[in-house]
Design a protein around this motif. Structure first.
Motif, PDB file in Angstrom:
ATOM      1  N   LYS A   1      83.853  20.691   6.961  1.00 57.16           N
ATOM      2  CA  LYS A   1      84.755  21.700   6.063  1.00 57.16           C
ATOM      3  C   LYS A   1      83.333  22.346   5.956  1.00 57.16           C
ATOM      4  O   LYS A   1      83.302  23.812   5.605  1.00 57.16           O
ATOM      5  CB  LYS A   1      84.135  20.998   4.592  1.00 57.16           C
ATOM      6  N   GLU A   2      82.196  21.942   5.986  1.00 55.41           N
ATOM      7  CA  GLU A   2      80.435  22.954   6.618  1.00 55.41           C
ATOM      8  C   GLU A   2      80.691  23.367   7.923  1.00 55.41           C
ATOM      9  O   GLU A   2      80.060  24.337   8.117  1.00 55.41           O
ATOM     10  CB  GLU A   2      79.526  21.928   6.362  1.00 55.41           C
ATOM     11  N   GLY A   3      81.328  23.124   8.717  1.00 57.30           N
ATOM     12  CA  GLY A   3      81.585  23.694  10.246  1.00 57.30           C
ATOM     13  C   GLY A   3      79.968  23.362  10.650  1.00 57.30           C
ATOM     14  O   GLY A   3      79.439  24.435  11.757  1.00 57.30           O
ATOM     15  N   VAL A   4      79.360  22.315  10.198  1.00 60.86           N
ATOM     16  CA  VAL A   4      78.572  22.340  11.218  1.00 60.86           C
ATOM     17  C   VAL A   4      78.641  20.519  12.305  1.00 60.86           C
ATOM     18  O   VAL A   4      79.551  20.132  11.980  1.00 60.86           O
ATOM     19  CB  VAL A   4      77.210  22.196  11.114  1.00 60.86           C
ATOM     20  N   ASN A   5      78.650  21.271  13.600  1.00 57.52           N
ATOM     21  CA  ASN A   5      78.150  19.752  14.479  1.00 57.52           C
ATOM     22  C   ASN A   5      77.235  19.496  14.998  1.00 57.52           C
ATOM     23  O   ASN A   5      76.477  19.856  14.984  1.00 57.52           O
ATOM     24  CB  ASN A   5      78.747  20.182  16.064  1.00 57.52           C
ATOM     25  N   TYR A   6      76.702  18.283  14.132  1.00 54.73           N
ATOM     26  CA  TYR A   6      75.378  18.093  14.914  1.00 54.73           C
ATOM     27  C   TYR A   6      75.193  16.685  15.634  1.00 54.73           C
ATOM     28  O   TYR A   6      76.018  15.810  16.045  1.00 54.73           O
ATOM     29  CB  TYR A   6      74.534  17.238  13.237  1.00 54.73           C
ATOM     30  N   GLU A   7      74.104  17.185  16.622  1.00 51.70           N
ATOM     31  CA  GLU A   7      73.739  15.819  17.431  1.00 51.70           C
ATOM     32  C   GLU A   7      72.027  15.656  17.264  1.00 51.70           C
ATOM     33  O   GLU A   7      70.989  16.553  17.389  1.00 51.70           O
ATOM     34  CB  GLU A   7      73.198  16.707  18.687  1.00 51.70           C
TER      35      GLU A   7
END
Lengths: 216, 216
Positions: B81-87
């Motif tokens: 929903k936020e449109g973020v992919n965290y590594e």
């Protein structure tokens, strides 16, 4: 006094933790069902319906498969106590009988297999959504080939077997499904009368019998 | 008179036989568990522990694997929903944030999948010795790639997925295990504070996110 109380508690804890480690097991003695096997080296896929009787040491297999472009169908009856491997052709009422030298092998986890881990296929949250299984590996003493087995944790029912060559390449992958305990029709282990007068040929490698055993 | 009596009987028989044909389904919305994936083309084996939240469109994945001789470990949080992919790298408290353009995909059997057959993995004779599953196949509309799915018949829990290339070669084989419904710790979907000040990089293919989606 406290120590005297603790000793049986500790002992029972140790024993219960031992008891939880799965032990190699034999599958139910009467089984019917299906298996599919894949032999990558020969580009061979086999589908088998089988009846397995560990009391009488009898196996009946209907196998259908595809090797390259060619399909095949085999109806085989293995009577280990009698030492005969029947190949039955109902369509023309013929029979090939070969000596069966291999010993009967129970379906199950070999006594010297190494327990790897326990897992739930699917989910453990609700009944009918997952299955508790044990994974095992080991080496066949005679051939030095490795195997990997998955059996149900309850009832020792076979699910998957993977056989590897000595070089570690996959040789046979087998999956078991639609199994039931018991033999629906005990006549499956009685050879048809048109086999009676047929002479038993000497076993030459016994490829058919061996391949079914290796699949199981 | 007899015909009037037969009509509702026939109708109910027809309806009940329709109802027995499995329908495509969505898996439980909150799932945690493990999967192992094999990507033969890249000689890559991946083991993942994942948390999946279909309400909030969040996925957390801890992936460990071996590509050739090299092992790797990735901790990834996908907030769709936020449109973020965290590594996330806890060991040195660093974070890489990339834009996540892919839509959230529910785990389940796609609505246009084709029902193949139903089978019991293992035995249906006693409880805990087998699992009723449905097999499905289909084609991904965008990529024209084929898939083969095995889900539990009750609860729509994923068990196996096989993805094939357009040429029919196996691209990814995934098996799911040790699943539970629900999220043990909802904090798994909240990025650590050391990620706050990190800038979001533009997605360049979004390989990480895509690969997790393709695995699921």
């Amino acid at each position: 006094m406290k120590i005297l109380f603790l000793i049986p508690v500790c002992l029972s804890l140790i024993l219960s933790s031992c008891a939880q480690r799965p032990e190699p097991c034999k599958s139910p003695p009467l089984l019917e069902g299906a298996l599919s096997a894949f032999i990558p080296g020969q580009h061979l896929r086999v589908f088998e319906k089988f009846s397995y009787d560990a009391y009488g040491h009898n196996v009946r297999v209907l196998a259908a498969g595809k090797e390259g472009n060619q399909t095949f169908f085999v109806d085989r009856l293995l009577l280990f106590k009698e030492g005969v491997n029947y190949e039955i052709h109902y369509h023309n009422k013929t029979c090939i009988k070969k000596a069966l030298k291999e010993p009967f092998r129970h379906i199950g986890v070999p006594h010297d297999a190494h327990f790897l881990n326990q897992m739930v296929l699917g989910s453990s949250s609700l009944p009918e959504q997952g299955l508790l299984v044990n994974n095992w590996n080991g080496t066949v003493e005679e051939t030095k080939e490795h195997y990997l087995l998955t059996f149900t944790a309850f009832g020792c029912v076979p699910l998957y077997t993977l056989d590897f060559t000595q070089q570690g390449e996959l040789s046979v992958m087998t999956s078991f499904f639609d199994l039931v305990e018991g033999i629906e029709d005990p006549n499956v282990f009685i050879p048809p009368s048109f086999c009676d007068s047929v002479e038993v040929l000497p076993a030459k490698g016994g490829a058919g019998a061996r391949s079914f055993i290796s699949l199981l």
